[in-house]
Design an enzyme around this catalytic site. Structure first.
Site, PDB file in Angstrom:
ATOM      1  N   GLU A   1      -0.713  -8.869   4.845  1.00  0.00           N
ATOM      2  CA  GLU A   1      -0.542  -8.997   6.297  1.00  0.00           C
ATOM      3  C   GLU A   1      -1.869  -8.952   7.042  1.00  0.00           C
ATOM      4  O   GLU A   1      -1.939  -9.324   8.219  1.00  0.00           O
ATOM      5  CB  GLU A   1       0.402  -7.898   6.818  1.00  0.00           C
ATOM      6  CG  GLU A   1      -0.202  -6.529   7.034  1.00  0.00           C
ATOM      7  CD  GLU A   1      -0.448  -5.724   5.762  1.00  0.00           C
ATOM      8  OE1 GLU A   1      -0.797  -4.527   5.883  1.00  0.00           O
ATOM      9  OE2 GLU A   1      -0.312  -6.273   4.651  1.00  0.00           O
TER      10      GLU A   1
ATOM     11  N   HIS B   1      -3.336  -5.810   0.997  1.00  0.00           N
ATOM     12  CA  HIS B   1      -2.646  -6.029   2.274  1.00  0.00           C
ATOM     13  C   HIS B   1      -2.581  -7.511   2.640  1.00  0.00           C
ATOM     14  O   HIS B   1      -3.467  -8.020   3.337  1.00  0.00           O
ATOM     15  CB  HIS B   1      -3.386  -5.285   3.390  1.00  0.00           C
ATOM     16  CG  HIS B   1      -3.239  -3.807   3.365  1.00  0.00           C
ATOM     17  ND1 HIS B   1      -2.267  -3.141   4.084  1.00  0.00           N
ATOM     18  CD2 HIS B   1      -3.941  -2.850   2.701  1.00  0.00           C
ATOM     19  CE1 HIS B   1      -2.383  -1.835   3.883  1.00  0.00           C
ATOM     20  NE2 HIS B   1      -3.389  -1.633   3.045  1.00  0.00           N
TER      21      HIS B   1
ATOM     22  N   CYS C   1       0.840  -1.195   0.000  1.00  0.00           N
ATOM     23  CA  CYS C   1       0.000   0.000   0.000  1.00  0.00           C
ATOM     24  C   CYS C   1       0.879   1.250   0.000  1.00  0.00           C
ATOM     25  O   CYS C   1       1.534   1.538  -0.986  1.00  0.00           O
ATOM     26  CB  CYS C   1      -0.978  -0.051   1.174  1.00  0.00           C
ATOM     27  SG  CYS C   1      -2.410   1.044   0.998  1.00  0.00           S
TER      28      CYS C   1
END
Length: 231
Positions: free
Chosen positions: A198, A196, A86
């Site tokens: 994660e 994302h 990002c």
């Protein structure tokens, strides 16, 4: 294997990245402040999402001048693994470590939801544990995730197999050219993506599809260093 998670004023996904490393592959991981001048101890550098320096000038445009980015460039040139997520992707493009630029989403709205991605290139340290063409579910959260490059750069990206992820089908949430969601440098050791991973390391989060990005890089590093997978 040792990971660094960079932290800029305004980063807000640094803890997510730190926890993802801990919980998916159990490797050593440190937070590294933007003033750092030595990253030689690290094998992989994660540049997390957020709003570095408040995005007051342009996303990533100020962070790209932080002291630590000189060390990120050295690490990239040395072949170490670097993942920008990002805002981290935006920083890497501003630092010319990745081609192209991220501009305002089509429609000028912030988009925050799960997004299906196609794995375009699984011959990469960050994607080797995925299947070629596999559709995975990874969340997005951005207002300036519209990937743009000129025609010559796009042709080069395709020719060199540098497109890592595309938004699947007709789901392009931000207007990115050629549905691009993530790209690599020519060497393949630097990857940037707007979604994302994660935030997708456990089913309780809505998807565990991001977990294999972290297992991929660990397995690639172990193979490179001749270490057994269970070593």
């Amino acid at each position: 294997m040792k990971f660094a998670v960079l932290v800029f004023p305004g980063s807000n996904c640094d803890i997510d990245c730190f926890k993802a490393v801990e919980q998916t592959i159990g490797q050593e991981v440190d937070y590294v402040w933007h003033t750092a001048t030595d990253l030689s101890a690290y094998d992989c550098i994660l540049v997390p999402g957020g709003f570095s320096y408040g995005d007051y000038l342009r996303c990533g445009a100020i962070a790209r001048f932080a002291n630590v980015m000189n060390e990120v460039k050295k690490a990239a040139e040395a072949g170490k693994y670097i993942l920008g997520i990002c805002n981290g992707f935006q920083i890497l493009t501003e630092a010319n470590l990745l081609p192209g630029a991220l501009i305002r989403n089509t429609g000028l709205k912030f988009r925050c939801h799960q997004s299906p991605l196609e794995v375009v290139n699984n011959n990469n340290p960050f994607t080797r544990d995925y299947e070629q063409g596999e559709i995975i579910n990874i969340p997005i959260a951005h207002g300036e995730g519209n990937y743009f490059c000129d025609d010559a750069t796009l042709a080069e990206l395709n020719a060199n197999n540098q497109i890592i992820f595309r938004y699947a089908g007709d789901t392009n949430p931000n207007g990115s050219i050629d549905n691009i969601a993530g790209v690599s440098n020519k060497a393949g050791n630097v990857v940037g993506m707007m979604p994302h991973p994660e935030r997708a390391v456990s089913d309780i989060l809505g998807s565990a599809d991001g977990k294999r990005m972290f297992t991929s890089i660990l397995n690639a590093w172990r193979e490179q260093h001749g270490t057994a997978i269970n070593g």
